[in-house]
Design an enzyme around this catalytic site. Structure first.
Site, PDB file in Angstrom:
ATOM      1  N   ASP A   1      53.204  41.379  43.964  1.00 48.35           N
ATOM      2  CA  ASP A   1      52.181  40.391  44.299  1.00 48.35           C
ATOM      3  C   ASP A   1      52.881  39.095  44.688  1.00 48.35           C
ATOM      4  O   ASP A   1      53.596  38.504  43.865  1.00 48.35           O
ATOM      5  CB  ASP A   1      51.257  40.130  43.102  1.00 48.35           C
ATOM      6  CG  ASP A   1      50.476  41.363  42.691  1.00 48.35           C
ATOM      7  OD1 ASP A   1      50.173  42.189  43.563  1.00 48.35           O
ATOM      8  OD2 ASP A   1      50.165  41.498  41.491  1.00 48.35           O
TER       9      ASP A   1
ATOM     10  N   ASN B   1      34.328  47.394  35.696  1.00 48.63           N
ATOM     11  CA  ASN B   1      33.678  46.132  35.354  1.00 48.63           C
ATOM     12  C   ASN B   1      32.208  46.171  35.781  1.00 48.63           C
ATOM     13  O   ASN B   1      31.744  47.160  36.362  1.00 48.63           O
ATOM     14  CB  ASN B   1      34.431  44.939  35.958  1.00 48.63           C
ATOM     15  CG  ASN B   1      34.448  44.941  37.481  1.00 48.63           C
ATOM     16  OD1 ASN B   1      33.509  45.401  38.132  1.00 48.63           O
ATOM     17  ND2 ASN B   1      35.521  44.418  38.067  1.00 48.63           N
TER      18      ASN B   1
ATOM     19  N   ASP C   1      43.721  45.712  33.595  1.00 44.85           N
ATOM     20  CA  ASP C   1      44.819  46.631  33.302  1.00 44.85           C
ATOM     21  C   ASP C   1      45.268  46.503  31.853  1.00 44.85           C
ATOM     22  O   ASP C   1      45.550  47.508  31.188  1.00 44.85           O
ATOM     23  CB  ASP C   1      45.990  46.358  34.251  1.00 44.85           C
ATOM     24  CG  ASP C   1      45.645  46.626  35.701  1.00 44.85           C
ATOM     25  OD1 ASP C   1      44.796  47.500  35.956  1.00 44.85           O
ATOM     26  OD2 ASP C   1      46.226  45.969  36.589  1.00 44.85           O
TER      27      ASP C   1
END
Length: 311
Positions: free
Chosen positions: A12, A191, A252
């Site tokens: 990232d 979610n 995660d």
């Protein structure tokens, strides 16, 4: 007994633009967009769902492997995993590719431009779920679609319970494909937004999805999580963060707590709290693999937060 975590292993790259995108983009010229942003702050983090889950699992002393495909630029990440004692047994390097990469530029208002290069992740289907190493639990996390489909079938064929966690990969699946994955899985963990999308795509209600699996887990950020299991609903509170720095990767970390609770045979009241606490610990730190604690520290904080004991 060990968990096999199938998913992305990625870098990232995070950049900060100190102004506002809205001040730099002319609305009547968006059809010919050509803008440049000065980003004085840049940070490169180790990420990817499989890598992130394996990292937090390792902190808790859980047993497991990350399984994913990486590229020729993997070496710094390899050193990081080795440094933390995280197995690379099921990490496969694909020649002439790069690791999956996310390039994220944020402005002063928190708006983001993200470019994602899947790279080696598109070769996930070249990996196969092993039937040795006493694998007793699997995870299907965001990865190349062919890999996600193939690994779910391999877990099901081998009789290995797995958590289906489509996350950012959810848009790749249509309703029928999601129904197949749900029916193959033992657990579904998403979610609130993802739960709504799954419902819309499949036409299934929360109760109907829960009836097809051992447990349907829905996370709600600072509000904790809801676990639908055995015809009942368990509301799990979140822990209180010392600070809120970065929510990236909290899901995660949550999954890692979930895995350890399942592996160690805790009931859902305890397992859910282990998961929400790991998510809270992650949110207190920038990046997805920069939080650190021992199992003793986790145990002590668990007892302070929830007034319950965990081994």
């Amino acid at each position: 007994m060990s968990a096999l975590i199938c998913g992305s292993i990625a870098f990232d790259t995070l950049m900060s633009f100190e102004g506002r995108f809205a001040d730099e983009i002319l609305p009547d010229h968006v059809h010919r967009l050509n803008v440049s942003f000065l980003v004085p702050n840049l940070d490169r983090q180790f990420g990817g769902c499989a890598g992130n889950i394996a990292y937090s699992l390792n902190l808790l002393g859980g047993e497991g492997y990350a399984m994913g495909t990486v590229g020729k630029d993997f070496h710094p990440y390899q050193d990081w995993l080795d440094q933390h004692g995280i197995s690379r047994k099921y990490v496969k390097e694909i020649e002439d590719t790069y690791c999956a990469q996310a390039y994220i530029t944020s402005d002063a208002d928190g708006n983001q431009f993200t470019a994602f290069h899947p790279g080696a992740m598109n070769h996930a289907h070249e990996q196969h779920v092993p039937t040795d190493d006493s694998i007793d639990l699997g995870v299907i996390a965001p990865d190349g679609k062919d890999g996600m489909v193939q690994h779910a079938k391999q877990f099901a064929d081998a009789g290995i319970d797995f958590i289906f966690d489509p996350g950012q990969g959810l848009p790749m699946f249509d309703g029928d494909e999601l129904k197949t994955a749900i029916d193959q899985a033992a657990y579904v963990s998403v979610n609130e937004y993802e739960a709504q999308v799954i419902g819309e795509k499949t036409g299934l209600s929360v109760a109907e999805i829960a009836a097809r699996v051992k447990a349907f887990i829905i996370t709600s950020g600072a509000d904790g999580a809801t676990i639908h299991v055995g015809g009942r609903t368990i509301n799990v509170p979140a822990a209180t963060p010392a600070s809120v720095n970065d929510p990236t990767g909290c899901g995660d970390a949550f999954r890692a707590g979930l895995i350890v609770g399942l592996q160690e045979g805790y009931d859902w009241e305890i397992t859910g709290r282990m998961a929400t606490l790991m998510g809270t610990i992650k949110v207190e730190h920038d990046g997805t693999q920069n939080h650190a604690l021992t199992r003793d520290e986790f145990r002590a904080r668990f007892e302070r937060e929830f007034e319950r004991k965990v081994a």
